[in-house]
Design a protein around this motif. Structure first.
Motif, PDB file in Angstrom:
ATOM      1  N   PHE A   1      -9.292  -1.433   7.438  1.00 11.56           N
ATOM      2  CA  PHE A   1      -8.411  -0.714   6.432  1.00 11.56           C
ATOM      3  C   PHE A   1      -7.280  -1.140   7.230  1.00 11.56           C
ATOM      4  O   PHE A   1      -7.139  -1.083   8.080  1.00 11.56           O
ATOM      5  CB  PHE A   1      -8.737   1.043   5.656  1.00 11.56           C
TER       6      PHE A   1
ATOM      7  N   ILE B   1      -9.531  -3.832   2.885  1.00 13.10           N
ATOM      8  CA  ILE B   1     -10.946  -3.730   4.085  1.00 13.10           C
ATOM      9  C   ILE B   1     -11.321  -4.765   4.713  1.00 13.10           C
ATOM     10  O   ILE B   1     -11.745  -6.167   3.230  1.00 13.10           O
ATOM     11  CB  ILE B   1     -11.949  -2.742   3.147  1.00 13.10           C
TER      12      ILE B   1
ATOM     13  N   THR C   1     -16.425  -0.448   8.518  1.00  9.72           N
ATOM     14  CA  THR C   1     -14.689  -0.649   7.996  1.00  9.72           C
ATOM     15  C   THR C   1     -13.717  -1.468   8.884  1.00  9.72           C
ATOM     16  O   THR C   1     -13.883   0.101   9.796  1.00  9.72           O
ATOM     17  CB  THR C   1     -14.521   0.322   6.445  1.00  9.72           C
TER      18      THR C   1
ATOM     19  N   ALA D   1     -10.374   7.536   5.961  1.00 13.31           N
ATOM     20  CA  ALA D   1     -11.010   5.631   5.442  1.00 13.31           C
ATOM     21  C   ALA D   1     -10.934   5.368   7.486  1.00 13.31           C
ATOM     22  O   ALA D   1     -10.995   4.504   7.333  1.00 13.31           O
ATOM     23  CB  ALA D   1      -9.516   5.393   4.870  1.00 13.31           C
ATOM     24  N   ASP D   2      -9.438   5.810   7.808  1.00  9.43           N
ATOM     25  CA  ASP D   2      -9.739   5.938   9.368  1.00  9.43           C
ATOM     26  C   ASP D   2      -9.632   6.938  10.438  1.00  9.43           C
ATOM     27  O   ASP D   2      -8.400   7.887   9.736  1.00  9.43           O
ATOM     28  CB  ASP D   2      -8.853   4.824   8.612  1.00  9.43           C
TER      29      ASP D   2
ATOM     30  N   HIS E   1      -6.858   8.272   7.713  1.00  9.49           N
ATOM     31  CA  HIS E   1      -6.369   7.592   6.954  1.00  9.49           C
ATOM     32  C   HIS E   1      -6.843   8.309   6.495  1.00  9.49           C
ATOM     33  O   HIS E   1      -8.266   7.813   5.777  1.00  9.49           O
ATOM     34  CB  HIS E   1      -5.732   6.111   6.763  1.00  9.49           C
TER      35      HIS E   1
ATOM     36  N   ILE F   1      -5.644  -1.674  -1.880  1.00  8.21           N
ATOM     37  CA  ILE F   1      -6.273  -1.169  -0.314  1.00  8.21           C
ATOM     38  C   ILE F   1      -6.750  -1.952  -0.259  1.00  8.21           C
ATOM     39  O   ILE F   1      -8.177  -2.668  -1.195  1.00  8.21           O
ATOM     40  CB  ILE F   1      -7.707   0.179  -0.868  1.00  8.21           C
TER      41      ILE F   1
ATOM     42  N   THR G   1      -7.414   5.156  -4.070  1.00 10.56           N
ATOM     43  CA  THR G   1      -8.251   4.759  -4.168  1.00 10.56           C
ATOM     44  C   THR G   1      -8.685   3.301  -5.530  1.00 10.56           C
ATOM     45  O   THR G   1      -8.902   2.349  -5.473  1.00 10.56           O
ATOM     46  CB  THR G   1      -9.750   5.002  -4.449  1.00 10.56           C
TER      47      THR G   1
ATOM     48  N   ILE H   1     -14.508  -1.542  -1.596  1.00 11.40           N
ATOM     49  CA  ILE H   1     -13.609   0.532  -1.411  1.00 11.40           C
ATOM     50  C   ILE H   1     -15.404   0.830  -3.043  1.00 11.40           C
ATOM     51  O   ILE H   1     -15.278   2.291  -2.621  1.00 11.40           O
ATOM     52  CB  ILE H   1     -12.324   0.541  -2.351  1.00 11.40           C
TER      53      ILE H   1
ATOM     54  N   ARG I   1       0.579  -1.385   0.050  1.00 13.71           N
ATOM     55  CA  ARG I   1       0.031  -0.455  -0.045  1.00 13.71           C
ATOM     56  C   ARG I   1       0.744   1.405   0.003  1.00 13.71           C
ATOM     57  O   ARG I   1       1.739   1.537   0.923  1.00 13.71           O
ATOM     58  CB  ARG I   1      -0.747   0.102   1.351  1.00 13.71           C
TER      59      ARG I   1
END
Length: 433
Positions: free
Chosen positions: A407, A251, A405, A205-206, A146, A249, A244, A387, A100
């Motif tokens: 991630f 999850i 989620t 995302a996080d 994130h 990526i 993305t 995603i 990543r």
């Protein structure tokens, strides 16, 4: 759109960072009690800034931070930079190594209604308050949240690939993930990053709690500063940004554990489920998570003695009364929270965020163990979120159910710290930024 800035990171003194593995720590919301106890044994571990010990935790973090600065435990970089951060990892059952790719920078803290940074989950108020207090006392972003941007042309990756050839740190973290950090100082290249992100919206995302902490602190400081310009350090937040459109990526699903329900009865639960679900008894609980993989609206229900696969009847979705758009209604997790947790288990949707009857665990093995040991009455095993589903929900303006989620992998704490204290935040006179 999104305004990002390079920053002068506070980093561990090179005399210490040669053993960077001993200084990093998991994020505050995933670190276990056992991990905390082990990490506290090292007096210089980043855990002391991210999860300071009670009582008077935030004041302790503030005093320790000033001590670290004074004694040179951490040193501020002289040039503003963007920090490239790669995470190399594998997933269970696969030999493929993923990578990543992303970078860490400051980003302006936008209110949700500005529609620049988009959330996909709601937060738990008590956790936000904790982060506000820590930020207010230390004026330090201890770990990046994130964020996700979308770039189908992968323009920034070539510059990140070049930088990562000369790493500052290489570490193997608590997840078994190889974390590599590098730096970009070149002003021309940094400008390319700034210009590309300017045209983007960012999906958070996080790190929703930490981000909301920054929003609340910015609002407080804005009101108290009659000379507010919008460029002060408190207007910004530390974020790790990834594309993305990357194939890396990932999850992971987060399962639900149910406990403490009065008059809990397995047969009554099955009887209620029959109205909306097709139910199949499974002979082997150990493979229940594999049986539901890729099947829409399918869940595995683990009880102490029995295991079931349940799948929503397609026509049942029209009976959902929650006022959500289809992007949210059709999520596996919405189906779970509405048809199973509210309609069958009797926990109303408005109470689920605060309910003591619901806990979360991303480990299927842990869920199975907790049900067998009667630590939980049942577990609801679910599939991962894609995603594309995250994008659709964010575009709708709504949010997913809590803990939707996970991630993977998680960003670690301890590589870089970002100060929002004005004299440490502002760019030096010799910088083009």
């Amino acid at each position: 759109m999104a305004d990002i800035k390079p920053f002068r990171a506070w980093r561990y003194n090179p005399t210490l960072s040669g053993n960077i593995d001993e200084l990093t720590s998991p994020l505050f919301d995933v670190v276990s009690d056992k991990q905390r106890k082990a990490l506290y044994k090292n007096p210089h571990n980043s855990i002391y800034l991210s999860v300071p010990q009670q009582p008077d935790a935030s004041n302790k973090a503030h005093l320790l931070l000033e001590e670290w600065k004074t004694k040179g435990i951490i040193i501020q970089d002289k040039l503003p930079a963007i920090y490239v951060y790669y995470q190399y990892f594998k997933l269970a059952g696969s030999t493929k190594e993923f990578c990543r790719k992303g970078f860490i920078s400051n980003i302006r803290a936008y209110n949700w209604n500005e529609n620049v940074v988009l959330r996909h989950e709601n937060t738990i108020p008590s956790a936000v308050n904790d982060r506000i207090e820590l930020l207010e006392k230390t004026e330090l972003n201890v770990s990046p949240t994130h964020g996700l941007y979308t770039d189908t042309n992968h323009i920034l990756e070539r510059y990140m690939d070049e930088a990562i050839l000369h790493p500052l740190y290489e570490s193997e973290d608590y997840q078994g993930v190889k974390d590599v950090l590098a730096v970009i100082h070149d002003a021309a290249i940094i400008s390319i990053f700034i210009e590309l992100i300017k045209g983007k919206k960012i999906i958070l995302a996080d790190g929703h709690h930490r981000y909301e902490g920054s929003l609340a602190y910015r609002e407080k400081m804005t009101k108290s500063n009659p000379a507010h310009t919008g460029e002060e350090g408190y207007n910004f937040h530390l974020m790790y940004l990834t594309n993305t459109e990357s194939d890396d990526i990932r999850i992971l699903p987060t399962h639900r554990l149910i406990k403490g329900i009065n008059d809990f009865n397995e047969q009554e639960i099955l009887n209620k489920l029959e109205q909306h679900f097709i139910i199949k008894v499974l002979d082997d609980a150990d493979t229940a998570n594999e049986i539901i993989v890729g099947k829409q609206w399918a869940f595995a229900l683990l009880f102490k003695e029995n295991t079931y696969k349940v799948r929503l009847k397609p026509e049942a979705l029209t009976s959902m009364t929650w006022p959500f758009p289809d992007a949210v209604k059709k999520l596996d997790l919405t189906v779970m929270h509405y048809f199973i947790i509210e309609k069958v288990l009797g926990i109303p949707g408005k109470e689920q965020r605060q309910s003591n009857n619901i806990t979360f665990d991303r480990s299927f093995g842990d869920c199975l163990t907790k049900v067998i040991s009667e630590e939980a009455q049942m577990a609801i095993i679910t599939n991962e979120v894609s995603i594309e589903e995250v994008k659709s929900v964010c575009a709708s303006g709504y949010t997913m159910p809590q803990k939707s989620t996970y991630f993977y992998p998680k960003v670690i704490c301890g590589f870089v710290f970002s100060s929002i204290k004005e004299e440490e935040f502002k760019s030096p006179v010799y910088s083009p930024f």
